[in-house]
Design an enzyme around this catalytic site. Structure first.
Site, PDB file in Angstrom:
ATOM      1  N   LEU A 102      -6.209  -0.213  -1.485  1.00 60.27           N
ATOM      2  CA  LEU A 102      -6.523   1.135  -1.933  1.00 60.27           C
ATOM      3  C   LEU A 102      -5.216   1.890  -2.095  1.00 60.27           C
ATOM      4  CD1 LEU A 102      -9.550   2.159   0.359  1.00 60.27           C
ATOM      5  CD2 LEU A 102      -9.621   1.468  -2.038  1.00 60.27           C
ATOM      6  N   ASP A 103      -5.119   2.720  -3.130  1.00 64.34           N
ATOM      7  CA  ASP A 103      -3.931   3.539  -3.315  1.00 64.34           C
ATOM      8  C   ASP A 103      -3.747   4.465  -2.115  1.00 64.34           C
ATOM      9  OD1 ASP A 103      -3.649   2.411  -5.819  1.00 64.34           O
ATOM     10  OD2 ASP A 103      -4.703   4.041  -6.839  1.00 64.34           O
ATOM     11  N   GLN A 104      -2.538   4.963  -1.934  1.00 56.60           N
ATOM     12  CA  GLN A 104      -2.268   5.808  -0.773  1.00 56.60           C
ATOM     13  C   GLN A 104      -3.135   7.069  -0.771  1.00 56.60           C
ATOM     14  OE1 GLN A 104      -0.753   8.960  -0.568  1.00 56.60           O
ATOM     15  NE2 GLN A 104      -0.346   9.255  -2.755  1.00 56.60           N
ATOM     16  N   THR A 106      -6.224   7.261  -2.022  1.00 54.40           N
ATOM     17  CA  THR A 106      -7.643   6.906  -2.046  1.00 54.40           C
ATOM     18  C   THR A 106      -8.139   6.693  -0.631  1.00 54.40           C
ATOM     19  OG1 THR A 106      -7.412   5.844  -4.212  1.00 54.40           O
ATOM     20  CG2 THR A 106      -9.347   5.261  -2.918  1.00 54.40           C
ATOM     21  N   HIS A 185      -5.518   0.440 -10.522  1.00 56.14           N
ATOM     22  CA  HIS A 185      -5.945   1.808 -10.835  1.00 56.14           C
ATOM     23  C   HIS A 185      -7.150   1.825 -11.771  1.00 56.14           C
ATOM     24  CE1 HIS A 185      -1.746   3.769  -9.861  1.00 56.14           C
ATOM     25  NE2 HIS A 185      -2.404   3.380  -8.786  1.00 56.14           N
TER      26      HIS A 185
END
Length: 236
Positions: A102-104, A106, A185
């Site tokens: 997961l992105d930072q 998210t 993404h």
């Protein structure tokens, strides 16, 4: 299994470090101090204590965590804290890995394991494991945007059409959608492709694993054996 080997397998350090823990009397089984590193132990349904804290023997570990914002899914983060800092050291020593990333910025469900088969079952592209996201958008969600997400959009530098399923509007600026791929993404790019922008992204579900509403951010728990077996055997 040798007691020293069992401790090492559970993330309590190197063989020498585990031997030292045992020899100093810091390890107990059924309330009795075990000071012989070469003692044989039965690991099935084994519970033991180290420094008076109780542990259960686990051949492999499977963890669900409610990831907060501001954490990178990396052992060597570049700009934020590592999500692994939210886990105890014995799990780090077991070399648990994120099941996907997961992105930072998210939030939501993030799984960890030291079982390669389990990780493969949930991340291999051929598995098409469903991932459910809740999205807060910059602009109000339009009906035609929901339709486009379900019929499919093109993404820059990617071949083919990418569709979401079970797309539903939750509020004026909020929707829920399910994707079955794991492109970089992907949700953010799909929302941009229909003319909107993601303000906040939260993952609610991976395969059959759903994030409990009772699990606070940064908290985690062990998955059940039944849940793990279902994930390993799910159809592609």
């Amino acid at each position: 299994m040798l007691l020293e080997k069992m401790l090492q397998s559970q993330g309590f350090g190197s063989r020498k470090e585990c031997q030292l823990l045992i020899k100093k009397g810091f390890v107990r089984i059924e309330g009795e101090i075990c000071d012989n590193p070469k003692q044989q132990v039965q690991v099935e349904n084994l519970t033991f204590q180290v420094f008076d804290e109780c542990y259960q023997y686990r051949e492999k570990v499977y963890i669900a965590l409610n990831k907060p914002q501001g954490f990178e899914c990396s052992h060597q983060p570049q700009h934020h804290q590592s999500v692994f800092s939210l886990l105890p050291e014995i799990l780090i020593q077991r070399n648990v890995q994120c099941v996907g990333r997961l992105d930072q910025d998210t939030t939501g469900l993030l799984l960890f394991t030291d079982d390669g088969q389990f990780l493969q079952a949930l991340t291999h592209p051929r598995k098409h494991v469903a991932k459910v996201y809740r999205v807060v958008t910059a602009d109000p969600v339009q009906p035609e945007q929901l339709t486009l997400l379900e019929t499919g959009v093109e993404l820059r530098n990617e071949k083919g059409i990418y569709q979401a399923t079970e797309v539903a509007q939750l509020a004026e600026n909020q929707l829920q959608m399910t994707i079955h791929q794991g492109l970089y993404h992907q949700v953010k790019r799909m929302i941009a492709a229909v003319g909107n922008k993601v303000e906040h992204l939260h993952r609610q579900q991976v395969g059959q694993f759903s994030l409990s509403e009772d699990l606070a951010e940064s908290e985690w728990y062990y998955l059940t054996a039944q849940e793990v077996e279902q994930a390993k055997t799910q159809d592609s």
